[in-house]
Scaffold this active site. Structure first.
Site, short mmCIF file in Angstrom:
data_model
loop_
_atom_site.label_atom_id
_atom_site.label_comp_id
_atom_site.label_asym_id
_atom_site.label_seq_id
_atom_site.Cartn_x
_atom_site.Cartn_y
_atom_site.Cartn_z
N ARG A 24 45.15 34.32 36.17
CA ARG A 24 45.21 35.76 35.86
C ARG A 24 44.69 36.57 37.04
NH1 ARG A 24 42.27 40.39 35.99
NH2 ARG A 24 40.45 39.25 35.21
N ASP A 25 43.41 36.51 37.28
CA ASP A 25 42.79 37.35 38.31
C ASP A 25 43.32 37.00 39.70
OD1 ASP A 25 41.17 39.25 39.44
OD2 ASP A 25 39.32 38.13 39.22
N HIS A 218 30.94 37.19 36.31
CA HIS A 218 32.17 37.19 37.13
C HIS A 218 31.77 37.79 38.48
CE1 HIS A 218 36.66 37.56 37.66
NE2 HIS A 218 36.21 38.37 38.62
N HIS A 220 31.83 37.85 42.87
CA HIS A 220 32.75 37.71 44.00
C HIS A 220 32.01 37.28 45.26
CE1 HIS A 220 36.52 40.17 42.63
NE2 HIS A 220 36.08 39.35 41.69
N CYS A 251 39.78 40.03 47.73
CA CYS A 251 39.31 41.35 47.30
C CYS A 251 40.05 42.45 48.04
CB CYS A 251 37.81 41.47 47.57
SG CYS A 251 37.12 43.05 47.06
N ASN A 260 37.24 36.13 44.62
CA ASN A 260 36.60 35.36 43.56
C ASN A 260 35.80 34.18 44.11
OD1 ASN A 260 37.61 36.65 41.08
ND2 ASN A 260 39.61 36.03 41.83
#
Length: 333
Positions: A24-25, A218, A220, A251, A260
């Site tokens: 997804r991300d 979550h 980064h 990002c 991520n």
């Protein structure tokens, strides 16, 4: 309404839960569109590694995110695999209805801690998003009461639009969302601005306010602090961590930088500490080849796949043998 597939629990509960968000991300952050066939193969490889939670897509219009056009089909494929939780991101009531019809095990709803980000991202204020969440919870209660609703609170550690996000506002918003009926609230470092002291402090404050409804971290790696921030969250009791295979999903606020946290590096860190993840690191690293086949030319990140796993690194799964030699791929950035 399609009933979510019941999946048997894995043989043992790991000390930490690694939630894979690459499908997804990761995919929605790249321009290329992975084929449905390659997505299925990638998800199969991730499941084979022992991961027990995965975010497989977003229920948004295909014209907005072509990468997610096949999300319902991907949900059905993933939920047919036993022993893991399949979740999807839903930004509104329509998305939640479609996700429940597809049979997801868990809904995750993005809500921005930054008012400026909320208005720019979903064209709603934070309090309007709380109302949307309340509608989603009501839909869940009426149609699929066993499906948890999770909030991913984005920009909790800072925002490129408004700058600093006051911690008091994060705590206030968490309270509003709990009152709306959500099951858990995770904090997201959307812009890669967090530092370990801030992570400890903010997770501690949110936990003090909402207790065991405090959910995942979550975080980064945009500025190189991803693993340090995960360890800081672990120190204050967080036990679920989002990560993406190969760090997929750079990002957009720092072009060329990893976004991520890399799943492989995160698993290695915890396992090296003696903290069980339930994940077979060799199979996880091997899954990079499946990902590369579906997205040829896309940069993949990760220190462990490059350096290899030290000789004698233990297989910490119950009954697993001690590993010998090195697990290594020929990946280079």
């Amino acid at each position: 309404m399609h009933e979510p597939t019941e999946s048997p629990a894995p043989p043992a509960t790991p000390a930490v839960l690694i939630s894979e968000v690459g499908p997804r991300d990761g995919l929605q952050s790249v321009s290329a569109v992975m084929s449905t066939r390659h997505k299925r193969a990638w998800i199969d490889a991730l499941h084979a590694s022992g991961l027990r939670e995965i975010e497989v897509g977003s229920f948004v219009p295909a014209r907005m995110l072509p990468q997610m056009a096949d999300v319902a089909e991907i949900v059905r494929h993933a939920t047919a695999l036993p022993g893991w939780t399949v979740m999807a991101l839903v930004p509104n009531l329509r998305g939640a209805l479609a996700a429940l019809e597809a049979g997801v095990h868990k809904l995750t709803v993005p809500v921005s801690a930054s008012e400026a980000h909320s208005l720019a991202n979903v064209r709603r204020s934070r309090i309007d998003m709380v109302a949307v969440v309340r509608e989603i919870v009501a839909l869940r209660d009426a149609t699929a009461p066993g499906v948890p609703v999770e909030i991913g609170m984005s920009t909790a550690f800072g925002c490129t639009l408004q700058g600093a996000v006051p911690e008091d506002e994060v705590v206030w918003l968490a309270g509003q969302l709990v009152a709306a009926g959500v099951d858990e609230i995770g904090l997201s470092d959307t812009t890669g601005m967090a530092n370990p002291a801030q992570v400890r402090r903010l997770f501690g404050r949110v936990r003090a306010a909402i207790g065991d409804k405090t959910g995942s971290a979550h975080l980064h790696n945009t500025r190189g602090l991803g693993l340090a921030n995960c360890l800081a969250a672990w120190d204050v009791g967080v036990r679920t961590f989002d990560a993406s295979l190969g760090g997929l999903g750079g990002c957009p606020y720092a072009p060329g930088a990893s976004g991520n946290v890399v799943t492989e590096d995160l698993v290695f860190m915890f396992e090296a500490m003696g903290v069980d993840t339930g994940v077979d690191l060799a199979r996880l690293i091997a899954a990079r080849e499946t990902l590369r086949a579906g997205l040829p030319g896309e940069p993949l990140y990760g220190m462990v796949p490059d350096a290899g796993v030290p000789a004698g690194f233990p297989d910490r799964r119950p009954g697993g043998p001690e590993r010998s030699g090195q697990i290594r791929t020929d990946d280079r950035h």
